[in-house]
Design a protein around this motif. Structure first.
Motif, short mmCIF file in Angstrom:
data_model
loop_
_atom_site.label_atom_id
_atom_site.label_comp_id
_atom_site.label_asym_id
_atom_site.label_seq_id
_atom_site.Cartn_x
_atom_site.Cartn_y
_atom_site.Cartn_z
N TRP A 84 -4.03 6.85 -1.06
CA TRP A 84 -3.94 7.23 -2.47
C TRP A 84 -2.50 7.48 -2.91
N ALA A 85 -1.57 6.81 -2.31
CA ALA A 85 -0.17 6.94 -2.72
C ALA A 85 0.12 6.02 -3.91
N PHE A 126 -3.79 -1.25 2.83
CA PHE A 126 -2.34 -1.24 2.63
C PHE A 126 -2.06 -1.65 1.20
N TYR A 127 -0.79 -1.66 0.84
CA TYR A 127 -0.38 -1.89 -0.55
C TYR A 127 0.34 -3.23 -0.66
N LYS A 128 -0.05 -4.00 -1.70
CA LYS A 128 0.50 -5.35 -1.83
C LYS A 128 0.80 -5.67 -3.29
N VAL A 187 7.80 5.61 -2.71
CA VAL A 187 6.44 6.03 -2.35
C VAL A 187 6.26 7.47 -2.80
N LYS A 188 5.19 7.73 -3.58
CA LYS A 188 4.86 9.08 -4.02
C LYS A 188 3.47 9.44 -3.53
N TYR A 189 3.37 10.61 -2.90
CA TYR A 189 2.08 11.10 -2.42
C TYR A 189 2.09 12.61 -2.55
N LEU A 208 1.16 2.25 4.95
CA LEU A 208 1.50 3.67 4.89
C LEU A 208 0.48 4.47 5.69
N THR A 209 0.96 5.22 6.68
CA THR A 209 0.09 6.03 7.52
C THR A 209 0.74 7.38 7.79
#
Length: 277
Positions: free
Chosen positions: A68-69, A95-97, A113-115, A46-47
């Protein structure tokens, strides 16, 4: 949080010698690159994006990573909030895993995805068919230039293939050139593809060869993706992008719902290893 991002982008653009090649209207967005493989954990990068044509150095890239998502992957059977991890070999290196949820062939998976006040959604499916690799050989182009060649059994005409390679010492696969093919477009029962070598965006090697060398131990991955995912990747490769998913033009959106762009896709893959000698 969107205001914070715009301030960061403005600071980077004004104070870091970023050069704009051409004038265009730029609307900053969140950029998603996510995959869930059969028997594998989901991975979501996520960028924020930057205008197409901007030149930016490695140090400035860190400002574009979204750390920080809250990233959730779920199906009708299970769900998981993904964990933020770091890998200095790839970009983005945060990244997220997933750690518990593994992909199942034929199952649909949703991404959320929430940000801050931004919420993004997408859905994909992992194909049932796993590619069958006949063999992996090589093509000697010169004394120090070798191409891996993969022979894929072309028996499932609904398959859409993407191709990857890496040295056995590397953790991550990189897409190759050509990046894939549609089975229905090939009449051969065993279709061969010569694979160029791609490198990480963060690779600082002075001489970046697009070839392997004799004696290299190379892993080749052949992935089957859905027709929609293949179409998305084809459109992506036509963008002429400098920094992977960062420089999306206004002509590409992907399959992300909400104020974002990118690709969330499922894959069923086969991997083989070959010493090129």
């Amino acid at each position: 949080m969107r205001k914070v991002f715009l301030l960061i982008l403005g600071t980077v653009a004004l104070s870091s010698c970023i050069k704009e090649v051409e004038e265009e209207v730029f609307a900053p967005k969140f950029v998603v690159e996510g995959v869930i493989e059969e028997s594998g954990y989901p991975v979501v990068k996520l960028t924020h994006n930057i205008p197409k044509g901007y030149i930016i150095n490695k140090e400035q890239l860190e400002n574009l990573i979204v750390r920080w998502a809250t990233v959730k992957v779920y199906s009708d059977a299970e769900e998981e909030i993904l964990t933020l991890v770091r890998d200095d070999e790839v970009f983005p290196y945060f990244f997220y895993k997933g750690r518990t949820l593994k992909g199942v062939a034929g199952r649909k998976y949703k991404l959320e995805v929430k940000y801050g006040d931004v919420v993004l959604h997408s859905e994909t499916e992992i194909p049932v068919y796993k590619p069958e690799i006949d063999s992996v050989g090589y093509r000697l182009l010169s004394e120090d230039k070798v191409q891996a060649v993969v022979f894929v059994k072309n028996i499932e005409k609904t398959a859409h293939y993407r191709l990857y390679t890496k040295l056995d010492t590397q953790r991550n696969f990189y897409t190759t050139s050509p990046r894939g093919f549609k089975a229905v477009d090939r009449s051969e029962s065993s279709y061969s593809v010569a694979l160029m070598r791609n490198l990480s965006l963060l690779d600082t090697t002075a001489y970046k060869s697009r070839y392997y060398s004799i004696g290299n131990k190379v892993d080749v991955k052949v992935s089957n993706v859905s027709e929609m995912s293949y179409s998305l990747w084809t459109n992506y490769t036509q963008q002429g992008l400098q920094f992977s998913f960062l420089n999306y033009s206004s002509n590409f959106r992907g399959n992300i719902e909400g104020d974002g762009i990118g690709i969330w896709y499922g894959a069923n893959s086969a991997v083989v290893r070959r010493v090129l000698r």
